[in-house]
Design an enzyme around this catalytic site. Sequence first.
Site, PDB file in Angstrom:
ATOM      1  N   LYS A  11      -6.296   8.409   2.437  1.00  0.00           N
ATOM      2  CA  LYS A  11      -7.569   7.642   1.978  1.00  0.00           C
ATOM      3  C   LYS A  11      -8.185   6.904   3.130  1.00  0.00           C
ATOM      4  O   LYS A  11      -7.266   6.282   3.964  1.00  0.00           O
ATOM      5  CB  LYS A  11      -7.576   7.100   0.673  1.00  0.00           C
ATOM      6  N   ASP A 141      -2.369   0.793  -3.993  1.00  0.00           N
ATOM      7  CA  ASP A 141      -3.268   2.087  -3.688  1.00  0.00           C
ATOM      8  C   ASP A 141      -2.699   3.258  -4.427  1.00  0.00           C
ATOM      9  O   ASP A 141      -3.321   4.195  -4.229  1.00  0.00           O
ATOM     10  CB  ASP A 141      -3.190   2.272  -2.197  1.00  0.00           C
TER      11      ASP A 141
HETATM   12  O1  C5P Z   1       0.556  -3.367  -3.054  1.00  0.00           O
HETATM   13  P1  C5P Z   1       1.053  -3.061  -1.697  1.00  0.00           P
HETATM   14  O2  C5P Z   1       2.315  -2.891  -1.646  1.00  0.00           O
HETATM   15  O3  C5P Z   1       0.225  -1.821  -1.142  1.00  0.00           O
HETATM   16  O4  C5P Z   1       0.427  -4.531  -0.864  1.00  0.00           O
HETATM   17  C1  C5P Z   1       0.722  -4.660   0.325  1.00  0.00           C
HETATM   18  C2  C5P Z   1       0.807  -6.062   0.853  1.00  0.00           C
HETATM   19  O5  C5P Z   1      -0.550  -6.379   0.828  1.00  0.00           O
HETATM   20  C3  C5P Z   1       1.101  -7.067  -0.395  1.00  0.00           C
HETATM   21  O6  C5P Z   1       2.274  -7.599  -0.180  1.00  0.00           O
HETATM   22  C4  C5P Z   1       0.041  -8.093  -0.243  1.00  0.00           C
HETATM   23  O7  C5P Z   1       0.601  -9.033   0.820  1.00  0.00           O
HETATM   24  C5  C5P Z   1      -1.212  -7.305   0.332  1.00  0.00           C
HETATM   25  N1  C5P Z   1      -2.140  -7.243  -0.572  1.00  0.00           N
HETATM   26  C6  C5P Z   1      -2.956  -8.452  -1.273  1.00  0.00           C
HETATM   27  N2  C5P Z   1      -3.842  -7.935  -2.283  1.00  0.00           N
HETATM   28  C7  C5P Z   1      -3.998  -6.875  -2.548  1.00  0.00           C
HETATM   29  C8  C5P Z   1      -3.448  -5.670  -2.017  1.00  0.00           C
HETATM   30  C9  C5P Z   1      -2.232  -6.127  -1.240  1.00  0.00           C
HETATM   31  O8  C5P Z   1      -2.812  -9.538  -0.804  1.00  0.00           O
HETATM   32  N3  C5P Z   1      -4.764  -6.826  -3.646  1.00  0.00           N
END
Ligand code: C5P
Length: 316
Positions: A11, A141
């Site tokens: 994406k 995601d």
């Molecule tokens: O959810 P995911 O593991 O993809 O997110 C990776 C990192 O990105 C999280 O640990 C966080 O630090 C940051 N993040 C965030 N807010 C979001 C998505 C991700 O701060 N909505």
Amino acid sequence: MHSYSLLAPAKINLYLEIIGDRPDGYHELVMIMQSIGLCDRIDITASSQDIIRVRCDVPDLPTDQGNLAYRAAELMTQKFPEAFAQYGGVDITIHKKIPIAAGLAGGSSNAAAVLVGIDLLWDLGLTRSELEELGAVLGSDIPFCIGGGTAIATGRGEKIAPLPGLDNIYIVLAKYRSLEVSTPWAYKTYRQKFESTYLRDTNSLAQRAAAVHSGPMVQAIVGHNAAEIAQKLHNDLEKVVLPAYPRVLQLRETFANAGVLGTMMSGSGPSVFAVCESRQQAEEVKLQVLHRISDEDLQLFVVKSVKHGIHVTSQS
Ligand code: C5P
């Protein structure tokens, strides 16, 4: 059936606005996500042993809990112990095309494919929203990656509202093979710099999300207008990543100087994409960028926007 092959598209973010903080340490976002025709292939086969085994054709990718695809399979064994006992473990093979740690949701899309594949393999009959709920446990995601296409994502990115699908928009994608940006670092740095701009109350957050939903980017998508979409590209994370990563900034500027309709970093980077008028222009821009930045570390892809997320290509 005891084996499925699935395609897992990458994406890009056409729009990424950070609107607030969350008690869980994440951020409140409004994003517009778009699937592209750059896909990994995931083969899932029922195993004779009660274990999860992940293989990958890229050696530096972990094949244990460090891989989101593994964690997705593990989550299914925990949520559906009876099906696990009945059907046994799974062998998962990942054929990688999507660059790793690129802001293209490659790992998330692989995990989404594992959820969809095991649902089929174990005949669970889960709905899209049940699969999205499972995906949200593992990463922000993943819910989008399941259905893919074009969608607006809110909350921490896990709440998905589909938009009219955009197909046949030509995109050039660029990434330095050796360059990685840590997503937690990008969000943490953004918080340090811009926390004072965050919206604090639930009403203001909902109003901001609604304003994006009825705003110019969504109108450009509804009109399938590539030039308008390219003008409205936005990514708040560029404010922290571009100053810290001059090579990403240089890519962005090289695309802009090549006469594309618009250019932007995807997610937390370091991938940069450019929206083009046609396949021909995209191919020309690719050659121009390769000529201007003569670096073997640079990967370029010409891709199209696609209307789908995870889909099965064969079963046996
Ligand atoms: O959810 P995911 O593991 O993809 O997110 C990776 C990192 O990105 C999280 O640990 C966080 O630090 C940051 N993040 C965030 N807010 C979001 C998505 C991700 O701060 N909505």
